[in-house]
Design a protein around this motif. Structure first.
Motif, PDB file in Angstrom:
ATOM      1  N   ALA A   1      43.732   3.113  30.600  1.00  0.00           N
ATOM      2  CA  ALA A   1      44.685   4.215  30.657  1.00  0.00           C
ATOM      3  C   ALA A   1      44.136   5.391  29.861  1.00  0.00           C
ATOM      4  CB  ALA A   1      46.025   3.780  30.078  1.00  0.00           C
ATOM      5  N   VAL A   2      44.383   6.595  30.337  1.00  0.00           N
ATOM      6  CA  VAL A   2      43.950   7.797  29.632  1.00  0.00           C
ATOM      7  C   VAL A   2      45.132   8.377  28.872  1.00  0.00           C
ATOM      8  CG1 VAL A   2      43.015  10.124  29.868  1.00  0.00           C
ATOM      9  CG2 VAL A   2      42.153   8.292  31.311  1.00  0.00           C
ATOM     10  N   ILE A   3      44.917   8.648  27.588  1.00  0.00           N
ATOM     11  CA  ILE A   3      45.971   9.168  26.719  1.00  0.00           C
ATOM     12  C   ILE A   3      45.642  10.607  26.370  1.00  0.00           C
ATOM     13  CG2 ILE A   3      47.141   8.877  24.504  1.00  0.00           C
ATOM     14  CD1 ILE A   3      46.134   5.892  24.657  1.00  0.00           C
ATOM     15  N   HIS A   4      46.559  11.512  26.649  1.00  0.00           N
ATOM     16  CA  HIS A   4      46.378  12.935  26.352  1.00  0.00           C
ATOM     17  C   HIS A   4      47.338  13.317  25.228  1.00  0.00           C
ATOM     18  CE1 HIS A   4      44.355  13.383  30.320  1.00  0.00           C
ATOM     19  NE2 HIS A   4      45.277  12.525  30.717  1.00  0.00           N
ATOM     20  N   ASN A   5      46.845  13.988  24.196  1.00  0.00           N
ATOM     21  CA  ASN A   5      47.683  14.476  23.110  1.00  0.00           C
ATOM     22  C   ASN A   5      47.904  15.978  23.291  1.00  0.00           C
ATOM     23  OD1 ASN A   5      49.065  14.997  20.761  1.00  0.00           O
ATOM     24  ND2 ASN A   5      47.353  14.627  19.393  1.00  0.00           N
ATOM     25  N   LEU A   6      49.145  16.372  23.556  1.00  0.00           N
ATOM     26  CA  LEU A   6      49.431  17.770  23.854  1.00  0.00           C
ATOM     27  C   LEU A   6      49.288  18.674  22.635  1.00  0.00           C
ATOM     28  CD1 LEU A   6      52.475  17.576  26.282  1.00  0.00           C
ATOM     29  CD2 LEU A   6      50.045  17.611  26.781  1.00  0.00           C
ATOM     30  N   LYS A   7      49.341  18.108  21.422  1.00  0.00           N
ATOM     31  CA  LYS A   7      49.270  18.955  20.231  1.00  0.00           C
ATOM     32  C   LYS A   7      47.876  19.508  19.993  1.00  0.00           C
ATOM     33  CE  LYS A   7      53.241  17.821  17.402  1.00  0.00           C
ATOM     34  NZ  LYS A   7      53.698  17.511  16.027  1.00  0.00           N
ATOM     35  N   ASP A   8      46.852  18.715  20.256  1.00  0.00           N
ATOM     36  CA  ASP A   8      45.491  19.191  19.984  1.00  0.00           C
ATOM     37  C   ASP A   8      44.584  19.135  21.206  1.00  0.00           C
ATOM     38  OD1 ASP A   8      44.907  16.535  20.318  1.00  0.00           O
ATOM     39  OD2 ASP A   8      44.154  16.203  18.294  1.00  0.00           O
ATOM     40  N   GLY A   9      45.126  18.704  22.322  1.00  0.00           N
ATOM     41  CA  GLY A   9      44.315  18.626  23.522  1.00  0.00           C
ATOM     42  C   GLY A   9      43.385  17.442  23.559  1.00  0.00           C
ATOM     43  N   GLY A  10      43.476  16.552  22.584  1.00  0.00           N
ATOM     44  CA  GLY A  10      42.604  15.388  22.532  1.00  0.00           C
ATOM     45  C   GLY A  10      42.884  14.413  23.654  1.00  0.00           C
ATOM     46  N   GLU A  11      41.893  13.612  23.995  1.00  0.00           N
ATOM     47  CA  GLU A  11      42.021  12.650  25.081  1.00  0.00           C
ATOM     48  C   GLU A  11      41.197  11.412  24.752  1.00  0.00           C
ATOM     49  OE1 GLU A  11      41.859  14.031  29.236  1.00  0.00           O
ATOM     50  OE2 GLU A  11      40.177  12.632  29.451  1.00  0.00           O
ATOM     51  N   CYS A  12      41.737  10.261  25.058  1.00  0.00           N
ATOM     52  CA  CYS A  12      40.988   9.021  24.851  1.00  0.00           C
ATOM     53  C   CYS A  12      41.354   8.029  25.936  1.00  0.00           C
ATOM     54  CB  CYS A  12      41.261   8.436  23.467  1.00  0.00           C
ATOM     55  SG  CYS A  12      42.955   7.875  23.222  1.00  0.00           S
ATOM     56  N   VAL A  13      40.555   6.988  26.028  1.00  0.00           N
ATOM     57  CA  VAL A  13      40.776   5.922  27.007  1.00  0.00           C
ATOM     58  C   VAL A  13      41.241   4.677  26.277  1.00  0.00           C
ATOM     59  CG1 VAL A  13      39.698   4.437  28.730  1.00  0.00           C
ATOM     60  CG2 VAL A  13      39.082   6.855  28.607  1.00  0.00           C
ATOM     61  N   GLN A  14      42.327   4.064  26.764  1.00  0.00           N
ATOM     62  CA  GLN A  14      42.855   2.834  26.170  1.00  0.00           C
ATOM     63  C   GLN A  14      42.446   1.650  27.038  1.00  0.00           C
ATOM     64  OE1 GLN A  14      47.304   2.071  25.314  1.00  0.00           O
ATOM     65  NE2 GLN A  14      46.791   0.820  27.089  1.00  0.00           N
ATOM     66  N   ASN A  15      41.712   0.730  26.449  1.00  0.00           N
ATOM     67  CA  ASN A  15      41.363  -0.497  27.153  1.00  0.00           C
ATOM     68  C   ASN A  15      42.482  -1.525  27.010  1.00  0.00           C
ATOM     69  OD1 ASN A  15      38.786   0.363  28.115  1.00  0.00           O
ATOM     70  ND2 ASN A  15      38.023   0.163  26.015  1.00  0.00           N
ATOM     71  N   ASP A  16      42.331  -2.637  27.702  1.00  0.00           N
ATOM     72  CA  ASP A  16      43.441  -3.584  27.859  1.00  0.00           C
ATOM     73  C   ASP A  16      44.072  -4.056  26.559  1.00  0.00           C
ATOM     74  OD1 ASP A  16      43.124  -3.433  30.555  1.00  0.00           O
ATOM     75  OD2 ASP A  16      41.943  -5.256  30.740  1.00  0.00           O
ATOM     76  N   GLU A  17      43.268  -4.412  25.553  1.00  0.00           N
ATOM     77  CA  GLU A  17      43.805  -5.039  24.355  1.00  0.00           C
ATOM     78  C   GLU A  17      44.167  -4.042  23.266  1.00  0.00           C
ATOM     79  OE1 GLU A  17      40.593  -7.731  23.520  1.00  0.00           O
ATOM     80  OE2 GLU A  17      41.632  -9.384  24.515  1.00  0.00           O
ATOM     81  N   ASP A  18      43.899  -2.765  23.478  1.00  0.00           N
ATOM     82  CA  ASP A  18      44.135  -1.762  22.442  1.00  0.00           C
ATOM     83  C   ASP A  18      45.562  -1.239  22.458  1.00  0.00           C
ATOM     84  OD1 ASP A  18      41.697  -1.738  21.212  1.00  0.00           O
ATOM     85  OD2 ASP A  18      40.886  -0.092  22.402  1.00  0.00           O
ATOM     86  N   THR A  19      46.019  -0.845  21.271  1.00  0.00           N
ATOM     87  CA  THR A  19      47.205  -0.011  21.176  1.00  0.00           C
ATOM     88  C   THR A  19      46.769   1.441  21.338  1.00  0.00           C
ATOM     89  OG1 THR A  19      46.958   0.203  18.771  1.00  0.00           O
ATOM     90  CG2 THR A  19      48.326  -1.633  19.591  1.00  0.00           C
ATOM     91  N   ILE A  20      47.733   2.334  21.422  1.00  0.00           N
ATOM     92  CA  ILE A  20      47.409   3.756  21.534  1.00  0.00           C
ATOM     93  C   ILE A  20      46.642   4.215  20.300  1.00  0.00           C
ATOM     94  CG2 ILE A  20      48.427   6.080  21.582  1.00  0.00           C
ATOM     95  CD1 ILE A  20      50.726   4.851  23.246  1.00  0.00           C
ATOM     96  N   LEU A  21      47.057   3.763  19.120  1.00  0.00           N
ATOM     97  CA  LEU A  21      46.377   4.165  17.887  1.00  0.00           C
ATOM     98  C   LEU A  21      44.935   3.680  17.862  1.00  0.00           C
ATOM     99  CD1 LEU A  21      46.299   5.362  15.039  1.00  0.00           C
ATOM    100  CD2 LEU A  21      47.196   3.181  14.182  1.00  0.00           C
ATOM    101  N   ARG A  22      44.726   2.423  18.155  1.00  0.00           N
ATOM    102  CA  ARG A  22      43.368   1.885  18.102  1.00  0.00           C
ATOM    103  C   ARG A  22      42.471   2.555  19.142  1.00  0.00           C
ATOM    104  NH1 ARG A  22      43.528  -4.603  16.821  1.00  0.00           N
ATOM    105  NH2 ARG A  22      45.587  -4.683  15.887  1.00  0.00           N
TER     106      ARG A  22
END
Length: 352
Positions: free
Chosen positions: A20-41
């Motif tokens: 899953a791709v996570i977009h942070n609207l506050k800073d425009g950051g983006e990361c990919v979440q793999n199966d076992e990760d939480t959003i933070l990790r």
């Protein structure tokens, strides 16, 4: 498993995966979440400076607002959220997973950007050693590197326990791929019961780390004060070992305060003596219940001993501390309110 996503690239190609791709609207950051990760990790693994402290659901430092998409909440009643937070639709990134692409509003800052991005890897138990009657050192050897900073912690994934457990390393980063944890047994605690009573030499777990912001700062000239209580011994021993290994104690001193309940609970001096730093390290144990056993040393609470024995300006020191919640609160009040120590000289991670 994460949902199947299709990401279209600028050149027209597509990537199909289970992340899953996570977009942070506050800073425009983006990361990919793999199966076992939480959003933070997922964010920290991608090198994003996402605000956090405990990584365990207790501190509330990783709150976010969901703007778009769906999430899975792993711990609905996590104490890091207040009733007001829930009413406002806030969530904890350390206790949520994305169910596909999401957009969130979250706090990020360069100070939270991991110097060493955490990785998750298998590790096997290679040794145990009793420190006190209820604190035991567990030594693991990982498949990959043991790369971490003195004072950091890792999340241990223990079979059948459920949620991760956060424990600090007592050693320093090394080429032997070893992770040492000094852990205090908790009555009816699922994590410590597994470690103390079920896990055997050769047994396998997963280690995810490093995490934590209370790592050793080597780039100052100030003397160091470490304050530990209970199993807060581990990160403070790591700080001392890191300071000795780096050579900074040639020109600086380290004061090591250890708060114990009874004389039988006092520990740490032998570990510090192994560093062979002579007068550069001073060990000060404090006992809060002196009537149990023979004791002629300091009595009371650790923060009171620090106030009593440190005679010059507290602003001349860098402080590191770890231990029970009440002890941490008392030390914070002493340093930040009473002594007005600058924020960047006070280092601790909150565990719950």
């Amino acid at each position: 498993m994460g949902e199947i996503l299709v990401h279209k690239l600028q050149d027209g190609r597509t990537i199909i995966d289970t992340a899953a791709v996570i977009h942070n609207l506050k800073d425009g950051g983006e990361c990919v979440q793999n199966d076992e990760d939480t959003i933070l990790r997922a964010a920290l693994r991608s090198g994003i400076g996402y605000s956090y402290e405990c990584n365990s659901g207790g501190c509330g430092g990783c709150k976010f607002e969901l703007v778009e998409g769906e999430i899975e909440n792993l711990w609905e009643d996590a104490p890091g959220l207040t009733a007001r937070d829930r009413a406002r639709g806030r969530h904890l990134a350390c206790q949520c997973r994305a169910r596909g692409d999401i957009k969130i509003k979250a706090t990020t800052s360069p100070e939270y950007k991991p110097i060493i991005p955490p990785i998750r890897q298998k590790a096997r138990l290679i040794g145990v050693k009793d420190i006190t009657k209820d604190i035991r050192e567990f030594r693991f050897k990982s498949e990959g590197s043991a790369n971490f900073l003195p004072g950091q912690f890792a999340m241990l994934e223990l079979p059948g326990v459920g949620s991760s457990r956060a424990y600090s390393m007592s050693n320093i980063g090394n080429d032997e791929n070893e992770w040492h944890f000094q852990i205090r047994y908790v009555e009816n605690g699922r994590g410590t019961s597994y470690l103390f009573n079920t896990l055997k030499i050769g047994g396998e777990i997963e280690i995810d780390g490093p995490y934590g912001l209370a790592w050793l700062r080597e780039d100052t000239q100030r003397d160091i004060i470490c304050i530990a209580g209970g199993s807060g011994l581990a990160p403070m021993v790591s700080i001392a070992r890191g300071a000795a290994n780096s050579g900074i104690l040639k020109n600086r001193k380290l004061y090591f305060f250890y708060g114990a309940r009874t004389p039988d609970d006092v520990c740490g001096e032998e570990l510090l003596r192994e560093l062979e730093m002579g007068d550069a390290i001073k060990y000060i144990p404090i006992v809060s219940v002196p009537g149990v056993g023979d004791w002629d040393g300091e009595t009371g609470f650790a923060h009171d001993a620090v106030r009593k024995l440190i005679e010059d300006d507290f602003k001349n020191y860098d402080f590191y501390f770890a231990g029970p919640t009440l002890m941490l609160q008392a030390i914070q009040e002493l340093l930040m309110i009473e002594k007005r120590v600058p924020y960047n000289q006070v280092h601790y991670d909150r565990f719950f």
